[in-house]
Structures are given as C-alpha cells and as structure tokens.
Design a protein around this motif. Structure first.
Motif, PDB file in Angstrom:
ATOM      1  N   PRO A  92       0.803  -1.224   0.000  1.00 51.60           N
ATOM      2  CA  PRO A  92       0.000   0.000   0.000  1.00 51.60           C
ATOM      3  C   PRO A  92       0.837   1.276   0.000  1.00 51.60           C
ATOM      4  O   PRO A  92       0.310   2.362  -0.275  1.00 51.60           O
ATOM      5  N   LEU A  93       2.134   1.159   0.320  1.00 52.20           N
ATOM      6  CA  LEU A  93       3.015   2.327   0.286  1.00 52.20           C
ATOM      7  C   LEU A  93       3.484   2.645  -1.136  1.00 52.20           C
ATOM      8  O   LEU A  93       4.139   3.655  -1.360  1.00 52.20           O
ATOM      9  N   PHE A  94       3.138   1.789  -2.092  1.00 54.98           N
ATOM     10  CA  PHE A  94       3.517   1.980  -3.485  1.00 54.98           C
ATOM     11  C   PHE A  94       2.271   2.176  -4.350  1.00 54.98           C
ATOM     12  O   PHE A  94       1.187   1.717  -4.002  1.00 54.98           O
ATOM     13  N   THR A  95       2.461   2.856  -5.464  1.00 56.54           N
ATOM     14  CA  THR A  95       1.384   3.063  -6.432  1.00 56.54           C
ATOM     15  C   THR A  95       1.866   2.598  -7.800  1.00 56.54           C
ATOM     16  O   THR A  95       3.008   2.871  -8.183  1.00 56.54           O
ATOM     17  N   ARG A  96       1.009   1.913  -8.525  1.00 58.61           N
ATOM     18  CA  ARG A  96       1.380   1.440  -9.854  1.00 58.61           C
ATOM     19  C   ARG A  96       0.984   2.471 -10.903  1.00 58.61           C
ATOM     20  O   ARG A  96      -0.177   2.881 -10.984  1.00 58.61           O
ATOM     21  N   CYS A  97       1.970   2.900 -11.685  1.00 60.35           N
ATOM     22  CA  CYS A  97       1.716   3.899 -12.725  1.00 60.35           C
ATOM     23  C   CYS A  97       0.884   3.257 -13.838  1.00 60.35           C
ATOM     24  O   CYS A  97       1.274   2.221 -14.381  1.00 60.35           O
ATOM     25  N   PRO A  98      -0.247   3.850 -14.210  1.00 66.85           N
ATOM     26  CA  PRO A  98      -1.093   3.253 -15.249  1.00 66.85           C
ATOM     27  C   PRO A  98      -0.483   3.344 -16.649  1.00 66.85           C
ATOM     28  O   PRO A  98      -0.936   2.654 -17.563  1.00 66.85           O
ATOM     29  N   ARG A  99       0.534   4.172 -16.817  1.00 67.11           N
ATOM     30  CA  ARG A  99       1.140   4.345 -18.144  1.00 67.11           C
ATOM     31  C   ARG A  99       2.282   3.370 -18.399  1.00 67.11           C
ATOM     32  O   ARG A  99       2.361   2.743 -19.452  1.00 67.11           O
ATOM     33  N   CYS A 100       3.202   3.240 -17.417  1.00 66.95           N
ATOM     34  CA  CYS A 100       4.379   2.382 -17.620  1.00 66.95           C
ATOM     35  C   CYS A 100       4.363   1.133 -16.743  1.00 66.95           C
ATOM     36  O   CYS A 100       5.265   0.299 -16.853  1.00 66.95           O
ATOM     37  N   SER A 101       3.366   1.028 -15.846  1.00 68.53           N
ATOM     38  CA  SER A 101       3.182  -0.130 -14.953  1.00 68.53           C
ATOM     39  C   SER A 101       4.279  -0.265 -13.902  1.00 68.53           C
ATOM     40  O   SER A 101       4.403  -1.314 -13.273  1.00 68.53           O
ATOM     41  N   ARG A 102       5.081   0.758 -13.686  1.00 71.27           N
ATOM     42  CA  ARG A 102       6.082   0.710 -12.618  1.00 71.27           C
ATOM     43  C   ARG A 102       5.414   0.920 -11.262  1.00 71.27           C
ATOM     44  O   ARG A 102       4.443   1.659 -11.141  1.00 71.27           O
ATOM     45  N   TRP A 103       5.999   0.245 -10.251  1.00 66.50           N
ATOM     46  CA  TRP A 103       5.564   0.465  -8.872  1.00 66.50           C
ATOM     47  C   TRP A 103       6.491   1.516  -8.261  1.00 66.50           C
ATOM     48  O   TRP A 103       7.694   1.336  -8.232  1.00 66.50           O
ATOM     49  N   VAL A 104       5.908   2.627  -7.787  1.00 63.60           N
ATOM     50  CA  VAL A 104       6.729   3.717  -7.254  1.00 63.60           C
ATOM     51  C   VAL A 104       6.224   4.139  -5.881  1.00 63.60           C
ATOM     52  O   VAL A 104       5.042   3.975  -5.556  1.00 63.60           O
ATOM     53  N   ASP A 105       7.141   4.680  -5.056  1.00 64.54           N
ATOM     54  CA  ASP A 105       6.728   5.188  -3.747  1.00 64.54           C
ATOM     55  C   ASP A 105       6.247   6.630  -3.889  1.00 64.54           C
ATOM     56  O   ASP A 105       6.229   7.193  -4.985  1.00 64.54           O
ATOM     57  N   GLU A 106       5.876   7.238  -2.770  1.00 61.38           N
ATOM     58  CA  GLU A 106       5.264   8.567  -2.820  1.00 61.38           C
ATOM     59  C   GLU A 106       6.219   9.631  -3.351  1.00 61.38           C
ATOM     60  O   GLU A 106       5.794  10.624  -3.947  1.00 61.38           O
ATOM     61  N   THR A 107       7.528   9.434  -3.170  1.00 56.99           N
ATOM     62  CA  THR A 107       8.498  10.401  -3.655  1.00 56.99           C
ATOM     63  C   THR A 107       8.505  10.467  -5.177  1.00 56.99           C
ATOM     64  O   THR A 107       8.715  11.523  -5.766  1.00 56.99           O
ATOM     65  N   CYS A 108       8.275   9.335  -5.813  1.00 54.26           N
ATOM     66  CA  CYS A 108       8.335   9.256  -7.277  1.00 54.26           C
ATOM     67  C   CYS A 108       6.944   9.220  -7.908  1.00 54.26           C
ATOM     68  O   CYS A 108       6.801   8.808  -9.065  1.00 54.26           O
ATOM     69  N   TRP A 109       5.939   9.641  -7.164  1.00 55.08           N
ATOM     70  CA  TRP A 109       4.578   9.654  -7.681  1.00 55.08           C
ATOM     71  C   TRP A 109       4.085  11.093  -7.825  1.00 55.08           C
ATOM     72  O   TRP A 109       4.195  11.894  -6.901  1.00 55.08           O
ATOM     73  N   ASN A 110       3.584  11.442  -9.003  1.00 59.89           N
ATOM     74  CA  ASN A 110       3.037  12.772  -9.257  1.00 59.89           C
ATOM     75  C   ASN A 110       1.534  12.712  -9.022  1.00 59.89           C
ATOM     76  O   ASN A 110       0.772  12.301  -9.906  1.00 59.89           O
ATOM     77  N   GLU A 111       1.121  13.095  -7.828  1.00 56.97           N
ATOM     78  CA  GLU A 111      -0.275  12.994  -7.438  1.00 56.97           C
ATOM     79  C   GLU A 111      -1.165  13.852  -8.331  1.00 56.97           C
ATOM     80  O   GLU A 111      -2.274  13.461  -8.691  1.00 56.97           O
ATOM     81  N   ALA A 112      -0.682  15.032  -8.721  1.00 55.52           N
ATOM     82  CA  ALA A 112      -1.487  15.945  -9.530  1.00 55.52           C
ATOM     83  C   ALA A 112      -1.788  15.377 -10.912  1.00 55.52           C
ATOM     84  O   ALA A 112      -2.849  15.638 -11.489  1.00 55.52           O
ATOM     85  N   ARG A 113      -0.850  14.590 -11.454  1.00 54.20           N
ATOM     86  CA  ARG A 113      -1.028  14.041 -12.799  1.00 54.20           C
ATOM     87  C   ARG A 113      -1.517  12.592 -12.801  1.00 54.20           C
ATOM     88  O   ARG A 113      -1.925  12.069 -13.829  1.00 54.20           O
ATOM     89  N   GLY A 114      -1.441  11.931 -11.655  1.00 53.56           N
ATOM     90  CA  GLY A 114      -1.858  10.536 -11.604  1.00 53.56           C
ATOM     91  C   GLY A 114      -0.916   9.604 -12.331  1.00 53.56           C
ATOM     92  O   GLY A 114      -1.327   8.545 -12.814  1.00 53.56           O
ATOM     93  N   LEU A 115       0.365   9.987 -12.405  1.00 56.06           N
ATOM     94  CA  LEU A 115       1.396   9.203 -13.074  1.00 56.06           C
ATOM     95  C   LEU A 115       2.684   9.270 -12.276  1.00 56.06           C
ATOM     96  O   LEU A 115       2.849  10.149 -11.417  1.00 56.06           O
ATOM     97  N   CYS A 116       3.620   8.352 -12.561  1.00 53.31           N
ATOM     98  CA  CYS A 116       4.928   8.437 -11.905  1.00 53.31           C
ATOM     99  C   CYS A 116       5.709   9.597 -12.509  1.00 53.31           C
ATOM    100  O   CYS A 116       5.387  10.089 -13.600  1.00 53.31           O
TER     101      CYS A 116
END
Length: 207
Positions: A92-116
């Motif tokens: 749950p501390l990671f989010t999967r980018c819907p564009r590239c399918s990478r799993w990233v933590d909050e530091t590498c997640w762009n919340e405003a764009r919904g992408l890594c």
C-alpha cells in the motif's frame, strides 16, 4: 483471494533457513522498505537439532535430518504466507503507474497528474532545475568576461563558458576550442567579441 499470494516484481527475497524477510523497492529510484523478519519454527528446531547432533550424534542426528526434510516440505507454504503478509503491509506504500506499470513510492509519484514522475515530471522541480542550469551558465559567461588584477598585470578570468575548464589568458580553450572571452581594441582598449572586424566604440579595425 484465499489460496493466492499477491505477486509483484519489485521485491527481493531475503529469506534464509532461519526465517523469512522481503525487501520491496521503488522501480524508479530503488529506495524502499524491508519487511519484518519472521522466524521459521522448523528452521530454528532444525538448527538446534543440528547443533545437538554434532555433539551427540545418533538419535539427534537422525532427528536433525528429519527436521530438515520436514522444513523442505512445508517451507514453500510458510514462505508464501510470509510474502503475503509482507505484501499486504508494504505494497500500500507503493502506487502502480497506469502508463508504464512501474511500482513507485510517494516520492516518485506525481499525485497531480496521476502518473509516476518518469512519465509526468513534477513541473515545479523541473523549473527549479532549469533555473539553476541557466544561472550556472550565466555565471560562467560573467566569469569569462571579468578581469582580474595580479600586481601590475591585468588578465581576463580564465573559465571556459562551454566546459568550465580554467584556460589562462588564451583566446581559445585548450580543452574544447571555444573562444574564452573578448578581445581588446588596439585603438581604444574597448572589449570586442571574438570574430568582430571593427571596434564598436571607435570604429578601428580589429585583428
């Protein structure tokens, strides 16, 4: 779902014969989290019996071998349970980018764009990086055209605007060949850019 173990490829299995532990990492920056170590009861029993068998042999040696065989049979289920527990706690501390399918933590997640940030860099961060780059370039240009005084000798600052290498008072950088600064008009001493044919201050021919 019962009987199924969550699976991702952004983790490493650090388990050994003593127990189970997993390390989950961000696919972008490789930072991450390590799960709590879960001790294996069979592994502990096998280690104790192995120690006893080295001293007493016989019955304890047979018991140690039996424990090792039992662990081999049941280890897969225990490992899967430990992985499922670790995944439920850490993923749950990671989010999967819907564009590239990478799993990233909050530091590498762009919340405003919904992408890594690899797919959608954070604009504020990029703007600051670009501003810093421009300021460094301007600083180099300024240093290249400044003059310094050493005793009775006047000399231009010797920093190449292209590669930043100190170049003395030469007209061209010995490292990359870039002109290092402005020339002087032989008539009035005014600074003139490299390649200029006539002085912009007095009109005298230069070079």
């Amino acid at each position: 779902m019962p009987g199924f173990t969550p699976f991702t490829d952004n983790y490493s299995d650090l388990s050994d014969q003593a127990g189970y532990q997993f390390e989950f990492r961000c696919d972008n920056c490789a930072s991450g989290y390590r799960s709590e170590f879960i001790r294996s009861n069979l592994g502990t029993a096998g280690s104790l019996l192995s120690g006893a068998s080295s001293v007493l042999g016989g019955f304890f040696g047979s018991a140690s071998n039996a424990a090792d065989r039992a662990k081999d049979i049941t280890d897969r289920g225990a490992r899967d349970d430990a992985l499922k527990k670790a995944a439920n706690e850490i993923m749950p501390l990671f989010t999967r980018c819907p564009r590239c399918s990478r799993w990233v933590d909050e530091t590498c997640w762009n919340e405003a764009r919904g992408l890594c940030i690899a797919c959608a860099p954070k604009l504020a961060t990029e703007m600051e990086a670009e501003r810093a780059s421009v300021e460094i370039s301007q600083m180099r240009q300024k240093m290249a055209t400044e003059t310094v005084f050493t005793g009775d000798t006047e000399a231009r600052t010797t920093v190449c605007t292209n590669c930043g290498k100190p170049v003395g008072s030469e007209k061209f950088c010995s490292n990359c060949g870039t002109p290092t600064g402005q020339d002087k008009c032989p008539q009035c001493g005014n600074d003139v850019p490299p390649g200029t044919r006539f002085c912009g201050n007095c009109g005298a021919k230069v070079g």
